[in-house]
Design an enzyme around this catalytic site. Structure first.
Site, PDB file in Angstrom:
ATOM      1  N   TYR A  33       0.833  -1.205   0.000  1.00 54.73           N
ATOM      2  CA  TYR A  33       0.000   0.000   0.000  1.00 54.73           C
ATOM      3  C   TYR A  33       0.864   1.250   0.000  1.00 54.73           C
ATOM      4  O   TYR A  33       2.064   1.199   0.237  1.00 54.73           O
ATOM      5  CB  TYR A  33      -0.935   0.006   1.213  1.00 54.73           C
ATOM      6  CG  TYR A  33      -0.256   0.337   2.527  1.00 54.73           C
ATOM      7  CD1 TYR A  33      -0.363   1.614   3.079  1.00 54.73           C
ATOM      8  CD2 TYR A  33       0.493  -0.615   3.230  1.00 54.73           C
ATOM      9  CE1 TYR A  33       0.254   1.930   4.284  1.00 54.73           C
ATOM     10  CE2 TYR A  33       1.109  -0.323   4.427  1.00 54.73           C
ATOM     11  CZ  TYR A  33       0.990   0.950   4.943  1.00 54.73           C
ATOM     12  OH  TYR A  33       1.615   1.263   6.134  1.00 54.73           O
ATOM     13  N   ARG A  52       8.139   4.120  -4.697  1.00 55.57           N
ATOM     14  CA  ARG A  52       8.181   3.186  -3.572  1.00 55.57           C
ATOM     15  C   ARG A  52       7.144   2.085  -3.739  1.00 55.57           C
ATOM     16  O   ARG A  52       7.394   0.913  -3.414  1.00 55.57           O
ATOM     17  CB  ARG A  52       7.980   3.936  -2.250  1.00 55.57           C
ATOM     18  CG  ARG A  52       8.174   3.064  -1.028  1.00 55.57           C
ATOM     19  CD  ARG A  52       8.179   3.872   0.250  1.00 55.57           C
ATOM     20  NE  ARG A  52       6.894   4.509   0.518  1.00 55.57           N
ATOM     21  CZ  ARG A  52       6.656   5.275   1.576  1.00 55.57           C
ATOM     22  NH1 ARG A  52       7.634   5.522   2.458  1.00 55.57           N
ATOM     23  NH2 ARG A  52       5.474   5.823   1.768  1.00 55.57           N
ATOM     24  N   ARG A 100      -7.544 -20.388  -2.029  1.00 61.31           N
ATOM     25  CA  ARG A 100      -6.617 -20.216  -0.917  1.00 61.31           C
ATOM     26  C   ARG A 100      -5.577 -21.330  -0.885  1.00 61.31           C
ATOM     27  O   ARG A 100      -5.883 -22.499  -0.637  1.00 61.31           O
ATOM     28  CB  ARG A 100      -7.376 -20.176   0.413  1.00 61.31           C
ATOM     29  CG  ARG A 100      -6.474 -19.754   1.571  1.00 61.31           C
ATOM     30  CD  ARG A 100      -7.173 -19.829   2.919  1.00 61.31           C
ATOM     31  NE  ARG A 100      -6.362 -19.228   3.961  1.00 61.31           N
ATOM     32  CZ  ARG A 100      -5.300 -19.826   4.521  1.00 61.31           C
ATOM     33  NH1 ARG A 100      -4.930 -21.036   4.135  1.00 61.31           N
ATOM     34  NH2 ARG A 100      -4.606 -19.203   5.470  1.00 61.31           N
ATOM     35  N   HIS A 102      -1.000 -21.455  -0.103  1.00 58.67           N
ATOM     36  CA  HIS A 102       0.199 -20.656   0.086  1.00 58.67           C
ATOM     37  C   HIS A 102       0.984 -20.512  -1.214  1.00 58.67           C
ATOM     38  O   HIS A 102       1.439 -19.424  -1.559  1.00 58.67           O
ATOM     39  CB  HIS A 102       1.092 -21.288   1.156  1.00 58.67           C
ATOM     40  CG  HIS A 102       0.544 -21.163   2.548  1.00 58.67           C
ATOM     41  ND1 HIS A 102      -0.496 -21.926   3.020  1.00 58.67           N
ATOM     42  CD2 HIS A 102       0.885 -20.335   3.568  1.00 58.67           C
ATOM     43  CE1 HIS A 102      -0.766 -21.590   4.271  1.00 58.67           C
ATOM     44  NE2 HIS A 102       0.057 -20.622   4.633  1.00 58.67           N
ATOM     45  N   LYS A 147       6.419  -1.918   1.936  1.00 54.76           N
ATOM     46  CA  LYS A 147       5.250  -1.320   2.587  1.00 54.76           C
ATOM     47  C   LYS A 147       4.087  -2.316   2.497  1.00 54.76           C
ATOM     48  O   LYS A 147       3.143  -2.159   1.713  1.00 54.76           O
ATOM     49  CB  LYS A 147       4.899   0.025   1.963  1.00 54.76           C
ATOM     50  CG  LYS A 147       4.127   0.952   2.901  1.00 54.76           C
ATOM     51  CD  LYS A 147       4.133   2.375   2.387  1.00 54.76           C
ATOM     52  CE  LYS A 147       3.255   3.290   3.228  1.00 54.76           C
ATOM     53  NZ  LYS A 147       3.739   3.480   4.593  1.00 54.76           N
ATOM     54  N   GLU A 180      11.909   2.803  14.297  1.00 54.12           N
ATOM     55  CA  GLU A 180      10.893   3.690  13.736  1.00 54.12           C
ATOM     56  C   GLU A 180       9.608   3.494  14.518  1.00 54.12           C
ATOM     57  O   GLU A 180       9.521   2.635  15.398  1.00 54.12           O
ATOM     58  CB  GLU A 180      10.666   3.404  12.248  1.00 54.12           C
ATOM     59  CG  GLU A 180      10.166   1.997  11.956  1.00 54.12           C
ATOM     60  CD  GLU A 180       9.998   1.727  10.467  1.00 54.12           C
ATOM     61  OE1 GLU A 180      10.149   2.671   9.667  1.00 54.12           O
ATOM     62  OE2 GLU A 180       9.702   0.571  10.108  1.00 54.12           O
ATOM     63  N   LEU A 204      11.395   1.496   7.095  1.00 57.45           N
ATOM     64  CA  LEU A 204      10.819   1.905   5.825  1.00 57.45           C
ATOM     65  C   LEU A 204      11.398   3.250   5.396  1.00 57.45           C
ATOM     66  O   LEU A 204      11.558   4.152   6.228  1.00 57.45           O
ATOM     67  CB  LEU A 204       9.300   2.022   5.946  1.00 57.45           C
ATOM     68  CG  LEU A 204       8.560   2.466   4.686  1.00 57.45           C
ATOM     69  CD1 LEU A 204       8.570   1.358   3.645  1.00 57.45           C
ATOM     70  CD2 LEU A 204       7.126   2.873   5.019  1.00 57.45           C
TER      71      LEU A 204
END
Length: 290
Positions: A33, A52, A100, A102, A147, A180, A204
């Site tokens: 995101y 980014r 679903r 992995h 992110k 952070e 980040l």
């Protein structure tokens, strides 16, 4: 108030916006995101945010959903369809819909969602008296440079901070160095030098972080990217920065005052310098409109 979202190529009323129950973002937090700020139609550091976002997608081998120019056009359209002068624009990209499992046998089409909200602002209390924080051992995954939408540890940190009456939770490594915050980068003024943890898999690369380091250099404040601790001699100010909050002085950590417990002059100068840049963007937009 009717809000509009963008979901996989369509603008929809927010109340009607939805994704498939087998979207891998929902099943596995398999997505990334970005959060952008838009002042009167002008996005702050749009190129840096999209770069980014591209990096996050590339690292996870998620195809970027749109060409760059088309992405920019969609973002501007999403902003214009919502009733906020100053807005916070959220982009989420997931790997897409698949049964679903992995392992991924067939690469699905990515899901992309864009939502727009009014830009939140720090309270008068925070600006006047400074923010507060707690510290906790870092329990996040080891690729914080991506992110990722997998933010459960950050949710837990923010919730614990709120329960203790604090604004932020700063993560510490095994040596008690400050890494952070849950939604911010952390910095300190130590012996007159602005110090922040270097970029690595624990931190980040915040867009506001880049801006504050640039502004510090422009104001002849020495900058050093290194591991730092709260108990260092010469530490006189702490601060946090993010796209939505700009720079905020942090005056109490774990219930103890930082120095004299008041916003420091360098924190407030850097905050004003960043706000001046934001105001210049607003002014530019108004001049273009007129």
């Amino acid at each position: 108030m009717t809000l509009t979202a963008w979901v996989n190529g369509r603008f929809l009323p927010l109340a009607e916006a939805c994704v498939n129950v087998e979207d891998r973002g929902f099943q596995f937090a398999d997505g990334v995101y970005e959060v952008l700020v838009c002042f009167a139609g002008v996005f702050v550091d749009l190129e840096a945010h999209l770069s980014r976002l591209q990096h996050s997608c590339d690292t996870l081998a998620i195809p970027f959903p749109l060409p760059a120019e088309e992405m920019k056009a969609v973002l501007h359209e999403a902003y214009s369809r919502n009733p906020f002068d100053h807005a916070m624009v959220y982009i989420q990209i997931t790997r897409g819909v698949a049964p679903r499992a992995h392992r991924i046998d067939t690469i699905p089409k990515p899901t992309m969602v864009i939502t727009v909200r009014e830009l939140p602002e720090p309270s008068v209390q925070q600006v006047t008296h400074g923010a507060t924080a707690i510290t906790r051992p870092d329990i996040r995954w080891k690729r914080c440079d991506i992110k990722s939408i997998a933010l459960l540890a950050n949710v837990m940190g923010k919730q614990e901070a709120a329960q203790l009456g604090a604004d932020e939770c700063f993560w510490q490594d095994e040596r008690e160095s400050i890494l952070e915050g849950c939604s911010s980068n952390a910095l300190a003024l130590i012996n007159g030098t602005l110090v922040t943890h270097p970029l690595d898999h624990q931190v980040l690369g915040g867009i506001a972080r880049s801006m504050i380091l640039r502004l510090a250099a422009e104001h002849d404040i020495p900058v050093e990217e290194r591991a730092w601790r709260l108990d260092e001699n010469g530490l006189s100010e702490c601060m946090m920065c993010s796209t939505t909050d700009a720079v905020m002085p942090v005056c109490h950590i774990n219930g103890h005052a930082v120095c004299d417990g008041k916003p420091g002059p360098v924190s407030m100068m850097l905050r004003q310098a960043m706000l001046d840049e934001f105001n210049a963007l607003r002014q530019t937009r108004q001049e273009i409109a007129s």
